[in-house]
Design a protein around this motif. Structure first.
Motif, PDB file in Angstrom:
ATOM      1  N   SER A 192       8.746   7.030  13.986  1.00  0.00           N
ATOM      2  CA  SER A 192       9.484   6.011  13.236  1.00  0.00           C
ATOM      3  C   SER A 192       8.586   5.281  12.237  1.00  0.00           C
ATOM      4  CB  SER A 192      10.113   4.995  14.201  1.00  0.00           C
ATOM      5  OG  SER A 192       9.105   4.373  14.969  1.00  0.00           O
ATOM      6  N   THR A 193       7.276   5.397  12.420  1.00  0.00           N
ATOM      7  CA  THR A 193       6.328   4.788  11.486  1.00  0.00           C
ATOM      8  C   THR A 193       5.642   5.840  10.616  1.00  0.00           C
ATOM      9  OG1 THR A 193       4.661   4.774  13.259  1.00  0.00           O
ATOM     10  CG2 THR A 193       5.891   2.738  12.889  1.00  0.00           C
ATOM     11  N   GLY A 194       6.139   7.077  10.688  1.00  0.00           N
ATOM     12  CA  GLY A 194       5.647   8.123   9.806  1.00  0.00           C
ATOM     13  C   GLY A 194       4.464   8.944  10.294  1.00  0.00           C
ATOM     14  N   TRP A 195       3.972   8.651  11.492  1.00  0.00           N
ATOM     15  CA  TRP A 195       2.758   9.312  11.969  1.00  0.00           C
ATOM     16  C   TRP A 195       3.013  10.628  12.693  1.00  0.00           C
ATOM     17  CZ3 TRP A 195      -1.960   7.842  10.510  1.00  0.00           C
ATOM     18  CH2 TRP A 195      -2.169   6.510  10.097  1.00  0.00           C
ATOM     19  N   VAL A 196       2.090  11.575  12.492  1.00  0.00           N
ATOM     20  CA  VAL A 196       1.965  12.754  13.346  1.00  0.00           C
ATOM     21  C   VAL A 196       0.512  12.794  13.788  1.00  0.00           C
ATOM     22  CG1 VAL A 196       3.806  14.094  12.254  1.00  0.00           C
ATOM     23  CG2 VAL A 196       1.466  14.304  11.396  1.00  0.00           C
TER      24      VAL A 196
ATOM     25  N   THR B 159       9.699   6.184  -2.921  1.00  0.00           N
ATOM     26  CA  THR B 159      10.225   4.902  -2.448  1.00  0.00           C
ATOM     27  C   THR B 159       9.194   4.037  -1.755  1.00  0.00           C
ATOM     28  OG1 THR B 159      10.878   5.808  -0.298  1.00  0.00           O
ATOM     29  CG2 THR B 159      12.485   5.958  -2.105  1.00  0.00           C
ATOM     30  N   GLY B 160       8.094   4.645  -1.307  1.00  0.00           N
ATOM     31  CA  GLY B 160       7.085   3.893  -0.567  1.00  0.00           C
ATOM     32  C   GLY B 160       7.458   3.673   0.883  1.00  0.00           C
ATOM     33  N   LYS B 161       8.564   4.251   1.337  1.00  0.00           N
ATOM     34  CA  LYS B 161       9.001   4.075   2.725  1.00  0.00           C
ATOM     35  C   LYS B 161       8.468   5.199   3.600  1.00  0.00           C
ATOM     36  CE  LYS B 161      13.312   1.719   1.472  1.00  0.00           C
ATOM     37  NZ  LYS B 161      14.799   1.744   1.581  1.00  0.00           N
TER      38      LYS B 161
ATOM     39  N   ALA C 142      -9.751  11.850  12.153  1.00  0.00           N
ATOM     40  CA  ALA C 142      -9.527  11.995  10.713  1.00  0.00           C
ATOM     41  C   ALA C 142      -8.137  11.456  10.387  1.00  0.00           C
ATOM     42  CB  ALA C 142      -9.626  13.452  10.301  1.00  0.00           C
ATOM     43  N   THR C 143      -8.057  10.547   9.423  1.00  0.00           N
ATOM     44  CA  THR C 143      -6.791   9.904   9.070  1.00  0.00           C
ATOM     45  C   THR C 143      -6.504  10.058   7.581  1.00  0.00           C
ATOM     46  OG1 THR C 143      -7.204   8.226  10.792  1.00  0.00           O
ATOM     47  CG2 THR C 143      -5.507   7.733   9.170  1.00  0.00           C
ATOM     48  N   LEU C 144      -5.248  10.373   7.269  1.00  0.00           N
ATOM     49  CA  LEU C 144      -4.882  10.528   5.862  1.00  0.00           C
ATOM     50  C   LEU C 144      -3.420  10.135   5.673  1.00  0.00           C
ATOM     51  CD1 LEU C 144      -5.729  11.628   3.021  1.00  0.00           C
ATOM     52  CD2 LEU C 144      -4.714  13.797   3.712  1.00  0.00           C
ATOM     53  N   THR C 145      -3.162   9.369   4.606  1.00  0.00           N
ATOM     54  CA  THR C 145      -1.779   9.068   4.220  1.00  0.00           C
ATOM     55  C   THR C 145      -1.307  10.170   3.284  1.00  0.00           C
ATOM     56  OG1 THR C 145      -2.076   6.671   4.409  1.00  0.00           O
ATOM     57  CG2 THR C 145      -0.273   7.449   3.017  1.00  0.00           C
ATOM     58  N   VAL C 146      -0.154  10.734   3.595  1.00  0.00           N
ATOM     59  CA  VAL C 146       0.355  11.877   2.844  1.00  0.00           C
ATOM     60  C   VAL C 146       1.640  11.490   2.122  1.00  0.00           C
ATOM     61  CG1 VAL C 146       1.251  14.235   3.001  1.00  0.00           C
ATOM     62  CG2 VAL C 146      -0.646  13.510   4.487  1.00  0.00           C
ATOM     63  N   GLY C 147       1.582  11.452   0.819  1.00  0.00           N
ATOM     64  CA  GLY C 147       2.776  11.175   0.035  1.00  0.00           C
ATOM     65  C   GLY C 147       3.587  12.445  -0.145  1.00  0.00           C
TER      66      GLY C 147
ATOM     67  N   ALA D  36       0.830  -1.200   0.000  1.00  0.00           N
ATOM     68  CA  ALA D  36       0.000   0.000   0.000  1.00  0.00           C
ATOM     69  C   ALA D  36       0.864   1.248   0.000  1.00  0.00           C
ATOM     70  CB  ALA D  36      -0.924   0.000   1.228  1.00  0.00           C
ATOM     71  N   GLU D  37       1.944   1.220   0.804  1.00  0.00           N
ATOM     72  CA  GLU D  37       2.826   2.372   0.866  1.00  0.00           C
ATOM     73  C   GLU D  37       3.522   2.601  -0.474  1.00  0.00           C
ATOM     74  OE1 GLU D  37       5.367   1.451   4.080  1.00  0.00           O
ATOM     75  OE2 GLU D  37       3.832   1.704   5.591  1.00  0.00           O
ATOM     76  N   ALA D  38       3.886   1.532  -1.138  1.00  0.00           N
ATOM     77  CA  ALA D  38       4.606   1.653  -2.396  1.00  0.00           C
ATOM     78  C   ALA D  38       3.748   2.341  -3.465  1.00  0.00           C
ATOM     79  CB  ALA D  38       5.033   0.273  -2.879  1.00  0.00           C
ATOM     80  N   ALA D  39       2.419   2.281  -3.293  1.00  0.00           N
ATOM     81  CA  ALA D  39       1.512   2.845  -4.284  1.00  0.00           C
ATOM     82  C   ALA D  39       1.137   4.295  -3.998  1.00  0.00           C
ATOM     83  CB  ALA D  39       0.246   1.990  -4.345  1.00  0.00           C
ATOM     84  N   VAL D  40       1.668   4.866  -2.927  1.00  0.00           N
ATOM     85  CA  VAL D  40       1.314   6.228  -2.545  1.00  0.00           C
ATOM     86  C   VAL D  40       1.808   7.242  -3.568  1.00  0.00           C
ATOM     87  CG1 VAL D  40       1.775   8.060  -0.860  1.00  0.00           C
ATOM     88  CG2 VAL D  40       1.179   5.771  -0.079  1.00  0.00           C
TER      89      VAL D  40
END
Length: 255
Positions: A150-154, A109-111, A249-254, A46-50
């Motif tokens: 370390s897992t990308g969250w704020v 990179t999806g990381k 509210a949750t959102l993945t931010v590339g 899923a991350e790789a597709a961001v």
């Protein structure tokens, strides 16, 4: 003291940064079951597709020094709970509780993008902005900075913003390479906005204190909004919760 409690400090930004460097982020040790491994694999895919989130305007009320007031150099801005003003200000933003969770992913990179800084701000339940609106120029609530874990969250603890005339309900944010560089707007690497879903907005705006928002929401749409009209798929948050207990509210931010 954890990163989530940084709103308590007032010893200056240099102190803020040194304190953060001494904190160790605790990771969860997962089991090595097949189910856990499968979940990790799906997460990685899923991350790789961001895709990179669209670049948007910071608007007229950023408070980053690019248009008047600059809160970025004020001690106390690095915090999780942004409902209260800090420093010499003492105002508190009232409204339905909203937890805002953004996960930063390096699109190329999806990381996970750890150690980056997010400066986030939005209007209060009346549609007004601290530092700018009449009666609020001495307040700085609903503004804060967090470093990605370390897992990308704020994560920010806030209130549900209003819908003011001409704009779809939204949240502003800027991304910086690190906390140390989040003191100058020239260092930002991305500016964007988070859109909030119509069904949730409709529920919130029926509650006490959001009367004007109900009317304003009926007069605007994502298709007519001057920011989201060209597409909002990558900016639309997933929201869960209730008016009684608050929302997340949750959102993945590339980036």
């Amino acid at each position: 003291m954890s990163i989530e409690e940084l709103h308590d400090h007032d010893l200056g930004l240099s102190h803020d940064f040194s304190m953060l460097r001494r904190r160790r982020l605790l990771g969860l040790v997962g089991s090595t079951t097949v189910a856990a491994l499968a979940a990790a694999t799906l997460a990685t895919r899923a991350e790789a597709a961001v895709k990179t989130i669209p670049e948007e305007t910071a608007g007229p009320y950023p408070g980053d020094g690019s248009n008047g007031p600059n809160v970025l150099t004020t001690s106390g801005l690095v915090r999780r709970d942004i409902r209260k003003s800090f420093g010499k200000a003492s105002g508190v933003a009232k409204g339905i509780p909203l937890t805002i969770k953004l996960r930063l992913i390096t699109a190329s990179t999806g990381k996970v993008a750890k150690g980056m800084a997010v400066y986030l701000w939005h209007c209060n339940r009346d549609g007004n902005y601290s530092l700018y609106s009449k009666g609020l120029t001495s307040e700085n609530y609903l503004r804060g900075v967090q470093a990605s874990s370390s897992t990308g969250w704020v994560t920010f603890t806030s209130i549900f913003p209003a819908c003011y005339a001409g704009r779809w309900p939204h949240i502003h944010f800027e991304v910086y390479p690190s906390l140390a560089k989040a003191t100058k707007v020239a260092n930002k690497v991305h500016t964007s906005q988070v859109a909030l879903p119509a069904d949730v907005c409709g529920k919130v705006y029926k509650t006490t204190g959001y009367g004007a928002s109900k009317k304003n929401l009926a007069q605007v749409s994502l298709a007519t909004d001057n920011v989201f009209s060209d597409g909002y798929t990558l900016e639309m948050a997933s929201v869960s919760g209730s008016t009684a207990k608050g929302f997340t509210a949750t959102l993945t931010v590339g980036v």
